[in-house]
Design an enzyme around this catalytic site. Structure first.
Site, PDB file in Angstrom:
ATOM      1  N   ASP A 182       9.337   7.100 -34.341  1.00  0.00           N
ATOM      2  CA  ASP A 182      10.778   6.868 -34.317  1.00  0.00           C
ATOM      3  C   ASP A 182      11.146   5.497 -34.856  1.00  0.00           C
ATOM      4  OD1 ASP A 182      12.144   9.233 -33.109  1.00  0.00           O
ATOM      5  OD2 ASP A 182      10.719   8.857 -31.494  1.00  0.00           O
ATOM      6  N   ASP A 213      12.490  -1.128 -37.646  1.00  0.00           N
ATOM      7  CA  ASP A 213      13.752  -0.689 -37.046  1.00  0.00           C
ATOM      8  C   ASP A 213      14.020  -1.528 -35.796  1.00  0.00           C
ATOM      9  OD1 ASP A 213      16.083   0.636 -36.493  1.00  0.00           O
ATOM     10  OD2 ASP A 213      15.190   2.606 -36.230  1.00  0.00           O
ATOM     11  N   ASP A 217      15.356   0.352 -28.657  1.00  0.00           N
ATOM     12  CA  ASP A 217      16.544   1.127 -28.993  1.00  0.00           C
ATOM     13  C   ASP A 217      16.774   2.206 -27.948  1.00  0.00           C
ATOM     14  OD1 ASP A 217      16.898  -0.446 -31.193  1.00  0.00           O
ATOM     15  OD2 ASP A 217      16.796   1.174 -32.666  1.00  0.00           O
ATOM     16  N   ARG A 270      21.773  -7.861 -32.780  1.00  0.00           N
ATOM     17  CA  ARG A 270      21.571  -6.807 -31.780  1.00  0.00           C
ATOM     18  C   ARG A 270      20.737  -7.264 -30.582  1.00  0.00           C
ATOM     19  NH1 ARG A 270      20.271  -1.541 -35.711  1.00  0.00           N
ATOM     20  NH2 ARG A 270      22.128  -1.753 -37.030  1.00  0.00           N
TER      21      ARG A 270
END
Length: 377
Positions: A182, A213, A217, A270
């Site tokens: 992922d 990424d 998350d 983030r």
């Protein structure tokens, strides 16, 4: 998601906790974090255990007798856990991980994959630094705990999808590329009651921002997540909570997250970025970044007693999504950074007890305690 498993008697739990502490090379001081005082992990419907998110009567600081009572005498998460992972919701009790099951030691990647995917509660001690690609899928009722200060995964992430009640602790996870599984070091999707604590999470900033990424998350209505005491560093897009502006129907009423006592260093953005949900960010230390806390798409965030150093935009509520978010903030040291807060929100009173440290001691406390090899300090 399946119903929570029963937890053992206190005597059995103390025995299991002692084994965990010994494997980590820790003393008896760490045992209480695993032992607690409970006999069962109740459902959220329990009158004594349930704390509904947004409860007007819930306390906002530690030390309240009412807070301890509201949190539920029937279930006690590890002593150092705070935030949304420590309360009941979504049909599940507070996060306890693998308590109630056996303690096993994984000395290879294949063994870790097998144990993490097994059914039933289990405490999995990861002994070694395993390299590769892809991800390890973690099932419900698991504690994944690194041994010592150097165990973990390189190039491989941990994935929680459609599960509940997982603890990830004392793990080094690095350099998980966007093309690997992922694409996240820790991937939480459609899962609730997850505690990510005392880990070292990183990549590098030598590649473009999309080569890797996220580090943590949380997507597709993930819920009741606490992220604490992690050293999170050298990464572009750190922690996305809510993956798309178009997923409000799925995410609204979920994505309840708490970030506390984390050390964020050398990042782009983030830390976290939150859409639609409810976020509490307190006592973190942010160093060398562009944008840090980002509230989007109507998200409600409470940001308290954090320290920002060389961060251009410590808090933002606008400009990156089609709708602005909301922030209430107090006690923060912005270090000369410029905020862009367009909307003040209504989230001022978290539905749990927590300890708010004075801002002037946050740097020393967080730098001393965040990361691996620190459990029980």
């Amino acid at each position: 998601m399946k119903n929570p498993h029963s937890r053992p008697s206190r005597v059995k739990r103390v025995t299991a906790a002692t084994g965990v502490a010994a494997a980590l090379g820790l003393g008896a001081a760490a045992v209480s974090m695993w032992a607690g005082s409970a006999t069962a992990r109740p459902s959220a419907g329990s009158a004594t255990a349930r704390l509904s998110a947004g409860s007007a009567a819930a306390p906002s600081s530690a030390g309240s007798a009412a807070a301890a009572s509201s949190a539920g005498s029937a279930a006690v998460p590890p002593d150092s856990m705070q935030g949304f992972a420590a309360i009941s919701g979504d049909g599940h009790g507070p996060t306890t991980g693998g308590v109630g099951g056996p303690t096993v030691t994984a000395t290879s990647l294949s063994q870790l994959e097998t144990e993490a995917a097994s059914s039933g509660p289990e405490i999995i001690m990861v002994n070694g630094l395993f390299s590769g690609s892809g991800e390890v899928s973690v099932s419900s009722d698991k504690s994944i705990i690194g041994v010592g200060s150097g165990s973990g995964l390189t190039g491989i992430g941990l994935s929680m999808e459609n599960v509940d009640n997982v603890i990830i602790q004392n793990m080094n996870i690095s350099k998980v590329t966007a093309a690997s599984g992922d694409g996240d070091a820790v991937h939480i999707q459609a899962s609730d009651h997850i505690w990510v604590d005392h880990n070292d999470l990183s990549s590098d900033m030598d590649h473009g921002k999309d080569f890797y990424d996220g580090l943590i998350d949380i997507t597709h209505a993930g819920d009741f997540v606490s992220v604490s005491w992690n050293y999170i560093h050298d990464h572009f897009k750190v922690s996305l909570v809510g993956h798309s502006d178009s997923h409000g129907a799925e995410d609204t009423g979920h994505l309840r997250v708490t970030y506390y006592d984390n050390y964020f260093q050398n990042f782009d953005s983030r830390t976290p970025s939150l859409r639609f949900g409810t976020g509490h960010v307190f006592n973190n230390y942010f160093v060398n970044g562009d944008t840090a806390v980002d509230s989007r798409m109507g998200a409600q965030m409470l940001v308290q007693n954090n320290v920002f150093s060389n961060v251009d935009h410590p808090i933002m509520t606008c400009c990156l999504s089609s709708e602005d978010g909301f922030v209430n903030q107090s006690g923060n040291d912005f270090g000369g950074g410029t905020n862009d807060i367009t909307q003040t929100g209504t989230f001022t009173n978290p539905p749990y007890s927590f300890t708010l440290e004075p801002t002037d001691t946050v740097v020393s406390t967080v730098t001393a305690g965040a990361g691996t090899g620190k459990i029980g300090d």
